[in-house]
Write a protein that holds these residues in place. Structure first.
Motif, short mmCIF file in Angstrom:
data_model
loop_
_atom_site.label_atom_id
_atom_site.label_comp_id
_atom_site.label_asym_id
_atom_site.label_seq_id
_atom_site.Cartn_x
_atom_site.Cartn_y
_atom_site.Cartn_z
N HIS A 118 -4.95 -3.49 -6.88
CA HIS A 118 -3.84 -4.48 -6.62
C HIS A 118 -3.62 -4.81 -8.41
O HIS A 118 -4.51 -5.82 -8.00
N SER A 162 0.00 -1.62 -5.58
CA SER A 162 -1.48 -1.30 -4.65
C SER A 162 -1.22 0.19 -4.88
O SER A 162 -0.05 0.81 -4.05
N ASP A 164 -2.34 2.70 -1.18
CA ASP A 164 -2.61 2.12 0.31
C ASP A 164 -3.90 2.86 0.23
O ASP A 164 -4.69 3.40 -0.30
N LYS A 165 -3.97 3.02 1.64
CA LYS A 165 -5.56 3.80 2.28
C LYS A 165 -5.48 5.02 2.14
O LYS A 165 -6.42 5.90 2.01
#
Length: 563
Positions: A118, A162, A164-165
């Protein structure tokens, strides 16, 4: 206090380069043993999530490619984070054209709470395009809306990004950080040329143009470099002395005054590399990225104080500007009285590289500010060395040596360029004397041509991004290399056997700068001008990045990670 300042210098480079624990362990050794020392160091984080970090691992090199694709070794992928025209915020601002030299600023905010996935990205924007941006001239002229579109798509972009997972990088759409800095904004001059006659008495000017490179300051702001600005100035009817400067922007604070630091000189800036001298002064290196361009450094008058934070920006308003005499190994101070003394001595032979007459030159140098507005002519008059397009400079964290990419100069017979290493006396960035050596030359025997951008990795290797002109890619002396690429040069691979290629750019594109996250989990890379030789939009020579709905190529910022 001296010891503390030296520690600060080394740690600041780690922040700039995204270098990890291996580099920290190697700080006390010379370049020759850097890779071996770093290999034995603890590695708490691995680049691209591999078992060893990518910059020292024996990845499977790719072969030169002429495909219309960004080609990577097996085990790596890329995400298009932002491409030309993409909306970046709720206001409706869009990503500019021809991105270059990203800089990553980690964020550690909830709910992400991980500065490696991030952050804020600064991305430069270097130029427009008569095919894809401003359009063609009407009756020999650009309309006002065309000029404004050109100016809007230069400058820079701030993005919040960012991961993400699932491992995909993307923009944060409702970001309060995301904004554009363009050729339409208001900028303030600082330093000796503010209000000077040579800049028309200006203290405030419009916009920043042709932003081709960037670097971080020790206090957490961006230095963005204006490079080839002349054509845009002519199109827009601008005073050209208002451009060719190094610009400072705060990625976190939109109220920070946009400024152009005239103490750093007006050039075709290929880079801005900042460090500290042993006595705590701020040093900024830059190259004049043109045929016959010289190498420069600025040394601040005052000392850096970490407690002052962004107030240290004032250090860039006053100091001394130098140019390199490569033959003598000396930094020449650019002083107006010495320039005038040479010009007034009619026994003094003007350098052949100067195009102006003695009378014109005498008219250019009247007050001290003129040295900063016209540093190129002053440098050549005082004996600085013209070189082959010094396009990028990086400071090695182990010993403060400089690596300088000289792209090429076809008119001088330098088809493939070279890289040199400069060693400041006693490893002090504030030194007046230095030595230099050729690190490597581009060409068939090495495997790359025309070094344009450089990066340093955790083990001290040098990464090269090539800049073969799009009209020469795949032709003649450049046929072997095919598309532009990214290559590893250093201890991990012997130069004599050719260097491994890590990435290949799409057709007619170039990689124009990179940055890695602090944990070395992601490499951000900019891709400029795919399909640059396109003459008619309906018949593009590239369609990269091949996104659904795109009708042509899109210069873009990508994030490279392990599969």
């Amino acid at each position: 206090m001296e010891q503390d300042k030296n520690k600060l210098t080394r740690r600041s480079f780690l922040a700039y380069m995204g270098l990890g624990t291996a580099s920290m362990a190697a700080m006390s050794v010379g370049f020759g043993t850097l890779a071996e020392k770093a290999e034995a160091a603890e590695k708490s984080n691995d680049l691209f999530n591999g078992s060893t970090n990518m910059f020292s691992a024996k990845f499977n090199p790719i072969q030169p490619s002429d495909m219309d694709e960004l080609v990577l070794p097996s085990g790596f992928k890329y995400d298009v984070v932002a491409a030309y025209g993409d909306q970046i915020n709720e206001k409706g601002d869009t990503f500019g054209f021809n991105p270059a030299s990203p800089c990553f600023f980690p964020l550690n905010d909830a709910p992400v709470n991980d500065s490696n996935v991030h952050g804020i990205l600064w991305v430069n924007h270097e130029s427009g395009s008569s095919v894809w941006v401003e359009g063609t001239k009407q009756s020999g002229h650009y309309a006002t809306d065309q000029v404004n579109k050109l100016l809007y798509n230069m400058g820079g972009t701030l993005l919040e990004v960012s991961r993400d997972k699932s491992g995909v990088w993307h923009m944060v759409g409702n970001s309060t950080y995301a904004r554009r800095i363009t050729g339409l904004d208001r900028f303030e001059f600082t330093g000796p040329a503010r209000g000077a006659k040579a800049v028309g008495g200006a203290a405030i000017v419009q916009g920043t143009l042709a932003n081709a490179a960037a670097g971080k300051t020790l206090w957490g702001t961006v230095l963005s470099c204006e490079r080839h600005f002349e054509d845009t100035c002519r199109v827009a009817g601008f005073n050209s002395t208002h451009y060719g400067w190094i610009v400072e922007v705060d990625p976190f604070d939109s109220t920070f005054k946009l400024r152009k630091h005239t103490s750093l000189g007006r050039l075709h800036h290929g880079n801005a590399a900042m460090g500290l001298s042993k006595d705590g002064k701020v040093v900024v290196y830059t190259g004049d990225d043109v045929s016959g361009g010289c190498i420069y450094k600025f040394i601040s008058k005052g000392e850096f104080d970490p407690e002052k934070g962004k107030a240290n920006s004032e250090l860039l308003t006053e100091g001394a500007l130098y140019a390199a005499d490569m033959a003598k190994g000396e930094w020449i101070p650019l002083i107006i009285d010495k320039v005038k003394a040479c010009l007034n001595d009619y026994q003094f032979k003007l350098p052949d590289t100067l195009k102006q007459t003695r009378e014109v030159l005498l008219g250019m140098y009247n007050e001290p500010a003129d040295i900063y507005v016209y540093p190129r002519e002053a440098a050549l008059i005082l004996g600085a060395t013209p070189t082959v397009r010094p396009a990028d400079i990086k400071i090695h964290p182990s010993d403060n040596s400089l690596f300088i990419a000289h792209t090429n100069d076809y008119s001088k017979g330098s088809l493939h360029g070279h890289i040199v290493r400069c060693i400041e006396e006693d490893g002090d960035l504030g030194a007046i004397r230095f030595e230099f050596e050729f690190f490597t030359a581009g060409g068939r025997q090495v495997g790359f041509s025309s070094p344009g951008k450089l990066s340093l990795d955790d083990n001290g290797n040098i990464w090269v991004q090539s800049d073969i002109s799009s009209d020469r890619i795949g032709k003649g002396a450049w046929a072997k290399f095919k598309n532009n690429g990214m290559y590893l040069v250093g201890k991990a691979y012997p130069v004599s056997g050719g260097v491994p290629q890590f990435a290949s750019a799409p057709r007619e594109a170039e990689f124009s700068g990179s940055w890695i996250t602090p944990d070395e989990g992601t490499l951000f890379l900019t891709v400029q001008h795919p399909g640059e030789q396109t003459e008619v939009a309906a018949n593009p020579t590239s369609m990269w990045p091949h996104r659904p709905g795109d009708s042509g190529p899109r210069p873009a910022l990508v994030a490279i990670t392990g599969q």
